[in-house]
Design a protein around this motif. Sequence first.
Motif, PDB file in Angstrom:
ATOM      1  N   PHE A 251      37.723 -69.829  60.167  1.00 26.53           N
ATOM      2  CA  PHE A 251      36.700 -68.856  60.538  1.00 26.53           C
ATOM      3  C   PHE A 251      35.740 -69.372  61.611  1.00 26.53           C
ATOM      4  N   ALA A 252      35.888 -70.626  62.005  1.00 24.24           N
ATOM      5  CA  ALA A 252      34.987 -71.210  63.006  1.00 24.24           C
ATOM      6  C   ALA A 252      35.465 -70.882  64.409  1.00 24.24           C
ATOM      7  N   ILE A 253      34.524 -70.818  65.335  1.00 31.47           N
ATOM      8  CA  ILE A 253      34.850 -70.700  66.749  1.00 31.47           C
ATOM      9  C   ILE A 253      34.398 -71.982  67.434  1.00 31.47           C
ATOM     10  N   HIS A 254      35.231 -72.487  68.340  1.00 28.21           N
ATOM     11  CA  HIS A 254      34.951 -73.756  69.003  1.00 28.21           C
ATOM     12  C   HIS A 254      34.659 -73.475  70.472  1.00 28.21           C
ATOM     13  N   LEU A 255      33.392 -73.488  70.823  1.00 27.65           N
ATOM     14  CA  LEU A 255      32.945 -73.069  72.142  1.00 27.65           C
ATOM     15  C   LEU A 255      33.528 -73.926  73.256  1.00 27.65           C
ATOM     16  N   ASP A 256      33.720 -75.216  72.988  1.00 30.96           N
ATOM     17  CA  ASP A 256      34.212 -76.110  74.030  1.00 30.96           C
ATOM     18  C   ASP A 256      35.664 -75.824  74.399  1.00 30.96           C
ATOM     19  N   ALA A 257      36.379 -75.064  73.555  1.00 28.22           N
ATOM     20  CA  ALA A 257      37.781 -74.755  73.837  1.00 28.22           C
ATOM     21  C   ALA A 257      37.932 -73.601  74.819  1.00 28.22           C
ATOM     22  N   ASP A 258      36.848 -72.867  75.077  1.00 28.90           N
ATOM     23  CA  ASP A 258      36.888 -71.740  76.006  1.00 28.90           C
ATOM     24  C   ASP A 258      35.967 -72.057  77.181  1.00 28.90           C
ATOM     25  N   PRO A 259      36.502 -72.160  78.393  1.00 29.22           N
ATOM     26  CA  PRO A 259      35.660 -72.564  79.534  1.00 29.22           C
ATOM     27  C   PRO A 259      34.453 -71.662  79.762  1.00 29.22           C
ATOM     28  N   THR A 260      34.636 -70.348  79.596  1.00 32.64           N
ATOM     29  CA  THR A 260      33.509 -69.431  79.810  1.00 32.64           C
ATOM     30  C   THR A 260      32.466 -69.591  78.719  1.00 32.64           C
ATOM     31  N   TYR A 261      32.900 -69.621  77.464  1.00 28.59           N
ATOM     32  CA  TYR A 261      31.954 -69.779  76.361  1.00 28.59           C
ATOM     33  C   TYR A 261      31.213 -71.108  76.455  1.00 28.59           C
ATOM     34  N   LYS A 262      31.904 -72.134  76.909  1.00 34.22           N
ATOM     35  CA  LYS A 262      31.248 -73.430  77.049  1.00 34.22           C
ATOM     36  C   LYS A 262      30.107 -73.336  78.075  1.00 34.22           C
TER      37      LYS A 262
ATOM     38  N   VAL B  83      47.365 -50.139  66.384  1.00 30.41           N
ATOM     39  CA  VAL B  83      47.415 -51.503  65.867  1.00 30.41           C
ATOM     40  C   VAL B  83      47.094 -52.441  67.027  1.00 30.41           C
ATOM     41  N   GLU B  84      45.867 -52.920  67.052  1.00 31.07           N
ATOM     42  CA  GLU B  84      45.450 -53.796  68.151  1.00 31.07           C
ATOM     43  C   GLU B  84      45.988 -55.212  67.970  1.00 31.07           C
ATOM     44  N   SER B  85      46.131 -55.651  66.725  1.00 31.80           N
ATOM     45  CA  SER B  85      46.711 -56.963  66.436  1.00 31.80           C
ATOM     46  C   SER B  85      47.312 -56.914  65.033  1.00 31.80           C
ATOM     47  N   LYS B  86      48.602 -57.234  64.914  1.00 31.53           N
ATOM     48  CA  LYS B  86      49.293 -57.109  63.630  1.00 31.53           C
ATOM     49  C   LYS B  86      48.915 -58.209  62.653  1.00 31.53           C
ATOM     50  N   TYR B  87      48.526 -59.364  63.166  1.00 27.66           N
ATOM     51  CA  TYR B  87      48.092 -60.463  62.313  1.00 27.66           C
ATOM     52  C   TYR B  87      47.422 -61.504  63.198  1.00 27.66           C
ATOM     53  N   ARG B  88      46.702 -62.423  62.555  1.00 26.89           N
ATOM     54  CA  ARG B  88      46.088 -63.535  63.285  1.00 26.89           C
ATOM     55  C   ARG B  88      46.426 -64.840  62.570  1.00 26.89           C
ATOM     56  N   ILE B  89      46.513 -65.928  63.323  1.00 26.92           N
ATOM     57  CA  ILE B  89      46.730 -67.244  62.752  1.00 26.92           C
ATOM     58  C   ILE B  89      45.580 -68.150  63.172  1.00 26.92           C
ATOM     59  N   PRO B  90      45.270 -69.188  62.381  1.00 30.37           N
ATOM     60  CA  PRO B  90      44.155 -70.079  62.741  1.00 30.37           C
ATOM     61  C   PRO B  90      44.505 -70.895  63.988  1.00 30.37           C
ATOM     62  N   SER B  91      43.950 -70.520  65.120  1.00 25.72           N
ATOM     63  CA  SER B  91      44.229 -71.211  66.376  1.00 25.72           C
ATOM     64  C   SER B  91      43.142 -70.880  67.373  1.00 25.72           C
ATOM     65  N   SER B  92      42.661 -71.888  68.079  1.00 30.00           N
ATOM     66  CA  SER B  92      41.629 -71.636  69.085  1.00 30.00           C
ATOM     67  C   SER B  92      42.160 -70.763  70.203  1.00 30.00           C
ATOM     68  N   SER B  93      43.464 -70.765  70.432  1.00 25.39           N
ATOM     69  CA  SER B  93      44.046 -69.937  71.489  1.00 25.39           C
ATOM     70  C   SER B  93      43.991 -68.463  71.150  1.00 25.39           C
ATOM     71  N   GLU B  94      43.784 -68.130  69.874  1.00 25.80           N
ATOM     72  CA  GLU B  94      43.721 -66.734  69.458  1.00 25.80           C
ATOM     73  C   GLU B  94      42.288 -66.216  69.416  1.00 25.80           C
ATOM     74  N   ALA B  95      41.324 -67.086  69.596  1.00 27.43           N
ATOM     75  CA  ALA B  95      39.914 -66.676  69.503  1.00 27.43           C
ATOM     76  C   ALA B  95      39.436 -66.107  70.831  1.00 27.43           C
ATOM     77  N   VAL B  96      40.131 -65.075  71.321  1.00 25.40           N
ATOM     78  CA  VAL B  96      39.764 -64.468  72.596  1.00 25.40           C
ATOM     79  C   VAL B  96      38.584 -63.538  72.403  1.00 25.40           C
ATOM     80  N   SER B  97      37.827 -63.362  73.464  1.00 22.55           N
ATOM     81  CA  SER B  97      36.710 -62.425  73.437  1.00 22.55           C
ATOM     82  C   SER B  97      37.264 -61.005  73.407  1.00 22.55           C
ATOM     83  N   HIS B  98      36.878 -60.247  72.408  1.00 21.09           N
ATOM     84  CA  HIS B  98      37.446 -58.915  72.239  1.00 21.09           C
ATOM     85  C   HIS B  98      37.138 -58.042  73.450  1.00 21.09           C
ATOM     86  N   GLY B  99      38.178 -57.382  73.963  1.00 24.40           N
ATOM     87  CA  GLY B  99      38.010 -56.460  75.069  1.00 24.40           C
ATOM     88  C   GLY B  99      38.298 -57.059  76.423  1.00 24.40           C
TER      89      GLY B  99
END
Length: 453
Positions: A250-261, A331-347
């Motif tokens: 459930f955590a988001i890792h800001l350093d993994a996303d260049p924009t969020y960082k 169906v915008e997303s059928k499932y999610r898995i724990p991965s920083s690559s999936e923590a995209v900014s919605h939209g």
Amino acid sequence: MSNPSSQIGGRVAIVGTGSRAEMFVRGIVERPSSVLVGICEPNSIRAQYYNDLLMSLGAKGVPVYKPEEFGKMLKEERVDVVVITCVDVLHDLYIVPALEAGVRVLTEKPMTTDVAKCRQILETVRKTGRHLTVTFNYRYNPVHELVKRTISEGKIGRVLSIHFEWLLDTVHGADYFRRWHRQKTNSGGLMVHKSGHHFDLVNWWIDAEPETVAGFGKLAFYGDEAGKRYGWAREYFRARGSEAAKDDPFAIHLDADPTYKKIYANAEGEDGYYRDQNVFAPGIGIEDDMSVMVRYNTGATLTYHLTAYSPWEGYRVMFNGSHGRLELEVVESKYRIPSSSEAVSHGTQPLPHAGPATVTLQRLWEKPVKLPVVHDHAGHGGGDKRMLNVLFGPKPGEAPEVGDAAKQSADERDGALALAVGLMANESFKTQKFVDLKSLSLPLEHIQFKNIM
């Protein structure tokens, strides 16, 4: 009387430089009829990110003004249009003086967060004779336009009832509990910030206005109590620098996303805003599981449910009419898995594991028919791109949009009515009573203008 549906151009300023501002900045730069001339933002690091973005797009950097210098910015930069993308509770602080200064206003939804602020905005519209546009981007989604068109053409007769279920998954849904939205004083809660989209869609789809609302809402999954009860809680304040958060899905890792960082992690030293707070921390002030009933002035009724902790993301809407039934499923997303690559900014880009969109029409005594659907998984179902086309005009080489949403952008009355459903729902959560629109005493009788092109 000004017409907020006419295309916008000229000298544009942006208020607020969170992630949502990027869509508008890029859209403005892409159109030669508009130029960004100023940024109003208290955090200099976030503001600099957007000036760097402007220059990377071939545009010039612009002056940055503090919130208390908003009026100065409007005068010095000769602003024609202001786009408001800051924290929801602050919208009115810019809408009102911009209208009074004769500046065209575009505001992100929700228009504002409480009754008093809404009244002030509506009274300012009445006094100035100027209107504003609320950027309900879901109206511009071609699937939603198909629903609007099918109902307007009478394919199911008179709409008698609607059932609407929206599911936010444990990435997108959880995100509201990591950031400033987790306090109702900032966002109005999900009934205002998120469901305002959905209430506006229903108002628009069936061409009706809400009269009475009742509902139940609870913090059922997030927060410290539920997190401990169901075994999801981890002991940390925010994810950055925390060992306990490293393997927390459930955590988001800001350093993994260049924009969020750049706009959050690097900027937090200036204002102390942490974008990666623990969703199972104490003190969360909004609900994550909400059931609402609405009665409209046409006699139609709505049953609505929002879940913010679903394993998949999407929505279902069913319209029961006097001559048939219309069903929408996305169906915008059928499932999610724990991965920083999936923590995209919605939209901003398509969600992973995207599913289909279907619209089914079944008239009484006839077989069901699947209607042809044009669906885009990016940018709120293609709504963002088409909204920019309608509001700011097409990009060079791009055809103008002529769909249903292009004929009726959302104005302050639409913004107030969508907000009102959320506010009445919040009040019903507290009082466990039905709440009438009249009890809000909104000066809607003065605001009859509709954005027809």
